[in-house]
Scaffold this motif. Sequence first.
Motif, PDB file in Angstrom:
ATOM      1  N   GLU A  40      -7.250   0.795  -0.989  1.00  0.00           N
ATOM      2  CA  GLU A  40      -7.512  -0.332  -0.104  1.00  0.00           C
ATOM      3  C   GLU A  40      -8.838  -0.181   0.654  1.00  0.00           C
ATOM      4  O   GLU A  40      -9.605  -1.109   0.767  1.00  0.00           O
ATOM      5  CB  GLU A  40      -6.341  -0.437   0.888  1.00  0.00           C
ATOM      6  CG  GLU A  40      -6.184  -1.788   1.518  1.00  0.00           C
ATOM      7  CD  GLU A  40      -4.871  -1.907   2.288  1.00  0.00           C
ATOM      8  OE1 GLU A  40      -4.344  -0.882   2.778  1.00  0.00           O
ATOM      9  OE2 GLU A  40      -4.369  -3.027   2.391  1.00  0.00           O
TER      10      GLU A  40
ATOM     11  N   ASP B  64      -5.741  -1.824  -5.146  1.00  0.00           N
ATOM     12  CA  ASP B  64      -5.079  -2.302  -3.933  1.00  0.00           C
ATOM     13  C   ASP B  64      -6.004  -3.290  -3.217  1.00  0.00           C
ATOM     14  O   ASP B  64      -6.955  -2.892  -2.559  1.00  0.00           O
ATOM     15  CB  ASP B  64      -4.727  -1.107  -3.022  1.00  0.00           C
ATOM     16  CG  ASP B  64      -3.771  -1.503  -1.897  1.00  0.00           C
ATOM     17  OD1 ASP B  64      -3.468  -2.703  -1.761  1.00  0.00           O
ATOM     18  OD2 ASP B  64      -3.328  -0.600  -1.163  1.00  0.00           O
ATOM     19  N   GLU B  65      -5.722  -4.552  -3.397  1.00  0.00           N
ATOM     20  CA  GLU B  65      -6.457  -5.658  -2.761  1.00  0.00           C
ATOM     21  C   GLU B  65      -7.983  -5.554  -2.930  1.00  0.00           C
ATOM     22  O   GLU B  65      -8.722  -5.488  -1.947  1.00  0.00           O
ATOM     23  CB  GLU B  65      -6.092  -5.742  -1.278  1.00  0.00           C
ATOM     24  CG  GLU B  65      -4.577  -5.766  -1.105  1.00  0.00           C
ATOM     25  CD  GLU B  65      -4.096  -6.698  -0.021  1.00  0.00           C
ATOM     26  OE1 GLU B  65      -4.805  -7.664   0.290  1.00  0.00           O
ATOM     27  OE2 GLU B  65      -2.997  -6.463   0.487  1.00  0.00           O
TER      28      GLU B  65
ATOM     29  N   THR C  27       0.836  -1.212   0.000  1.00  0.00           N
ATOM     30  CA  THR C  27       0.000   0.000   0.000  1.00  0.00           C
ATOM     31  C   THR C  27       0.866   1.255   0.000  1.00  0.00           C
ATOM     32  O   THR C  27       0.530   2.255  -0.652  1.00  0.00           O
ATOM     33  CB  THR C  27      -0.964  -0.028   1.213  1.00  0.00           C
ATOM     34  OG1 THR C  27      -1.836  -1.146   1.040  1.00  0.00           O
ATOM     35  CG2 THR C  27      -1.782   1.246   1.316  1.00  0.00           C
TER      36      THR C  27
END
Length: 244
Positions: free
Chosen positions: A83, A161-162, A41
């Motif tokens: 995220e 991000d994820e 991140t």
Amino acid sequence: MLAIKELTAGYGQLRVLHGVSMHVGKGEAVAIVGANGAGKTTLVNAVCGLGPVTQGRVIKDDVDLTSDAAHRRGRHGIAVVLENRRLFGEMTVQENLRLAEEHGRAYRSANLQFTWQRICELFPLIAERRRTRIELLSGGQQQMVAIARALLLQPDLLILDEPSTGLAPKIVKEILHVLRGLRSEGMGILLIEQNVGVAVEITDRAYVMALGRIVHEAAGTEWQTFLNDERLAAAYLGKASAGI
Ligand SMILES: Nc1ncnc2c1ncn2[C@@H]1O[C@H](COP(=O)(O)OP(=O)(O)OP(=O)(O)O)[C@@H](O)[C@H]1O
Ligand SMILES: [Mg+2]
């Protein structure tokens, strides 16, 4: 398309990234995998201008963006799904998306690939729930809105991000389907993902990060069979995070 050169970043005295170099070619789909706390991140934030960079460069299409503020990077075709999504919870789906739509039009008026209609085709839910406040949607539905918002910025490089974290397998499948479609149309994708099984499905190549460094690069068959090689997966990711 995107080149990150010898990037060093951290928080105060804490150095998190130690000279990270990597690239994403035009229309390429690349994954970054790594255990919790590896610095993924922090890297995304540095690329998007949302975090401090102490050394190194971020270059997009031969333009050095390192010292550009976050909002200026959108002009260069970079959009990110963060995220924690960072949608405006009290505003409706439509209100959240309209803001992005205006920015996208201002950024890249010559390249309006993602119209409201196209977004509704990709995510039918958005048309159905356009007047619903974000806070009333499920996590998976919010993730779809977050991806739609990024696309309305008219990027040619989408950073996620994820995106699969905490979502039901069915929703993850739907999101992967959309990402696969975008990739086949030539969208550059940089996917940060702890779940290697998910990452392998839509990327051609991957960097493995550990303790703020790129420790391995896998492509082709090695990447496609990464999880079958227990030694490799366990060495770089630890057994728990390598499993799906
Ligand atoms: N805002 C912050 N202030 C101080 N330290 C931070 C901050 N954000 C992250 N860190 C630290 O930086 C390191 C890397 O964190 P980062 O969030 O980049 O890892 P990550 O690979 O994204 O992990 P995860 O898989 O859990 O999302 C960790 O040691 C973390 O504690
Ligand atoms: Mg993270």
